[in-house]
Write an enzyme that holds these catalytic residues in place. Structure first.
Site, PDB file in Angstrom:
ATOM      1  N   SER A 261      41.322  71.958 -23.261  1.00 24.37           N
ATOM      2  CA  SER A 261      40.770  73.281 -23.560  1.00 24.37           C
ATOM      3  C   SER A 261      40.329  73.942 -22.265  1.00 24.37           C
ATOM      4  O   SER A 261      40.234  73.294 -21.227  1.00 24.37           O
ATOM      5  CB  SER A 261      39.547  73.125 -24.467  1.00 24.37           C
ATOM      6  N   LYS A 262      40.045  75.224 -22.348  1.00 19.39           N
ATOM      7  CA  LYS A 262      39.550  75.935 -21.172  1.00 19.39           C
ATOM      8  C   LYS A 262      38.219  75.316 -20.739  1.00 19.39           C
ATOM      9  O   LYS A 262      37.960  75.134 -19.555  1.00 19.39           O
ATOM     10  CB  LYS A 262      39.378  77.419 -21.504  1.00 19.39           C
ATOM     11  N   ARG A 263      37.406  74.997 -21.722  1.00 18.16           N
ATOM     12  CA  ARG A 263      36.115  74.364 -21.435  1.00 18.16           C
ATOM     13  C   ARG A 263      36.285  73.085 -20.630  1.00 18.16           C
ATOM     14  O   ARG A 263      35.612  72.861 -19.622  1.00 18.16           O
ATOM     15  CB  ARG A 263      35.430  74.012 -22.764  1.00 18.16           C
ATOM     16  N   ALA A 265      38.850  72.153 -18.841  1.00 20.15           N
ATOM     17  CA  ALA A 265      39.402  72.440 -17.511  1.00 20.15           C
ATOM     18  C   ALA A 265      38.306  72.973 -16.585  1.00 20.15           C
ATOM     19  O   ALA A 265      38.191  72.555 -15.431  1.00 20.15           O
ATOM     20  CB  ALA A 265      40.548  73.435 -17.621  1.00 20.15           C
ATOM     21  N   ASP A 266      37.472  73.877 -17.117  1.00 22.48           N
ATOM     22  CA  ASP A 266      36.362  74.426 -16.317  1.00 22.48           C
ATOM     23  C   ASP A 266      35.460  73.295 -15.824  1.00 22.48           C
ATOM     24  O   ASP A 266      35.061  73.250 -14.671  1.00 22.48           O
ATOM     25  CB  ASP A 266      35.504  75.382 -17.165  1.00 22.48           C
TER      26      ASP A 266
END
Ligand code: GLU
Length: 503
Positions: A261-263, A265-266
């Site tokens: 998810s973007k989360r 990856a961040d």
């Protein structure tokens, strides 16, 4: 039959890297079979529309070198390629299904739908659905009289059109990646096909467009697999040939635990979008692979192997090679673990292979001072095997422009001694009389000087590097001497001898 495939993103935000992979596989498959790759914008859900998302998708594909044959900006004979511009085309099919008893009107209000779900939950139904059983307790054209239905429609009561699924029937289709998929209609719900605002839902629009655009293969993410049985039924209901299906494995977090998810990856500090994306709501900037310094061919090579395995040891493939060897049969069923270190490795490989001229131009562009062309060429040549991204050359090459102000402490302690100092000064003396030297000449001067009293090269190299760069490691020392020029080398040796204490 000619191969026609499509990438059908919804413009609801930045294109996720998983979406780029879907586009890539579609593109490779189309090119391999001399087919057409269509870009279709699925914007039927106006509530999720995000400004700038559509152009972002086009820009991202263009950067990655995935060029559609047909699409909003590419033309083609099957347009329009944006669903909102095809709005008038869908109702006819919902009406056809209504007329044939394969769909029905439903007038339930949101409150009534909530109530139904609550009721079913209380009755311990795990997955409350509007289906072949529950539909008989709801407000729809199956439970109301014909006159009542007519009257409601004439009055302007809001309604949707739902598909009328058979009660207990196996739906089967063969997925190229997953093999036979069998789902019983008892587990499915009567999905809405046409919404109360007259817009089709994703399901209806998707299959009407795929049919009208003569799509031969539907290649898309695994998250759409649960929708595929419904799509298959719709094809059958409308009497249309089904396309082939290939559902691509999920991209997983690096540890394999769950979807990437973007989360996630961040948190792990790597990009998930191909290009920079500024969220139109919070103005938050998410960095893209491009802006992080990834090269498009490295990015594509990395992505191609995330979920597809051509077999064999070879890992480096150009787009053309990928096209030649791509096959849907070699796509893995299992999710693909996302490994950013691998992405970096690919970038290093492609960076090494780039022309010095090109790199030099980029390098000069990144510098805040002017750099003479010959010097820039020599610097990128010395550094290109030592960095992951071009922009890292700025830092890695700083010592070419600034003399060291700090010296690596451990090297000073271990390698800076009387012998080294004597030899460096002796070497400096030899250089002083020379105009600039090439790296071969520098080597020749140094080795012949040291051979006078058989001092091993290894005894003074670390000290020489230290005096010139302040560092313990770095690119070829002789290349550094060539690039710095004899005057600067002599100066730096003298400064180091002045400032460093002898151990
Ligand atoms: N609009 C869908 C998406 O956003 C397309 C799914 C499909 O390819 O059928 O991914």
């Amino acid at each position: 039959m000619s191969v026609r495939v499509r990438f059908a993103p919804s413009p609801t935000g930045a294109l996720h890297i998983g979406g780029v992979r879907t586009a890539l596989y579609n593109y490779l498959f189309a090119k391999k079979h001399n087919g057409s790759f269509v870009l279709r914008i699925e914007d039927t859900d106006q509530t999720r529309f995000v400004e700038g998302a559509e152009s972002y998708i086009e820009n991202a594909l263009s950067w990655a070198g995935i060029t559609p044959d047909e699409g909003v900006s590419f033309g083609g004979n099957f347009g329009p390629y944006k669903q909102s511009e095809r709005k008038g085309r869908y109702k006819e099919f919902a009406d056809k299904l209504l007329a044939e008893g394969k769909a029905y009107y439903a007038f339930d209000t949101p409150e009534e739908l909530d109530e139904m779900r609550e009721r079913l939950k209380e009755a311990r139904v795990a997955n409350p659905q509007y289906n072949s059983v529950t539909r008989m307790q709801m407000t729809n054209s199956l439970t109301l009289s014909e006159d009542d239905v007519k009257a409601r429609i004439e009055k302007g009561d809001p309604y949707v059109i739902r598909i009328k699924l058979p009660r207990n029937e196996d739906v089967r289709f063969k997925d190229i990646v997953r093999g036979w998929v069998v789902v019983n209609t008892a587990t499915l719900d009567d999905k809405v096909l046409l919404k109360s605002d007259g817009m089709p839902t994703y399901h209806l629009a998707n299959i009407v467009d795929d049919h009208q655009m003569e799509i031969s293969h539907v290649i898309r993410g695994e998250e759409w697999l649960p929708s595929a049985p419904l799509h298959v039924i719709l094809y059958d209901f409308l009497g249309w040939d089904r396309p082939e299906f290939a559902h691509l494995p999920l991209l997983l977090k690096p540890d394999g635990n769950g979807k990437l998810s973007k989360r996630a990856a961040d948190k792990l500090g790597f990009p998930i979008f191909p290009l920079n994306w500024i969220d139109p709501v919070g103005s938050e900037l998410s960095k893209g692979f491009k802006e992080e310094g990834y090269l498009p061919d490295a990015f594509i090579n990395f992505l191609a192997l995330l979920g597809w395995n051509p077999g064999g040891e070879k890992e480096l493939f150009s787009m053309q090679e990928l096209i030649e060897i791509f096959s849907l049969e070699k796509i893995n069923k299992a999710g693909a673990k996302f490994d950013i270190e691998k992405a970096k490795w690919f970038n290093e490989q492609y960076l090494k292979g780039r022309e010095d001229e090109e790199l030099a131009e980029e390098f000069v562009g990144l510098m805040d001072q002017s750099v003479e062309q010959g010097k820039a060429l020599a610097i990128v040549n010395a550094l290109k095997e030592r960095v992951t991204f071009v922009h890292q050359m700025v830092d890695a090459g700083r010592f070419f422009f600034e003399e060291p102000t700090v010296y690596d402490e451990k090297t000073v302690r271990k390698k800076w001694n009387q012998l080294a100092v004597d030899k460096l000064l002796g070497f400096a003396e030899k250089l002083e009389t020379r105009e600039n030297v090439s790296k071969d000449e520098a080597k020749e001067i140094l080795t012949s000087y040291l051979s006078e009293d058989e001092t091993p090269l290894g005894r003074i190299m670390p000290a020489l590097r230290l005096s010139l760069t302040g560092q313990a490691g770095g690119p070829d020392l002789m290349a550094i001497i060539e690039i710095l020029g004899t005057k600067e080398v002599v100066k730096r040796i003298k400064v180091a001898v002045d400032v460093l204490k002898i151990n």
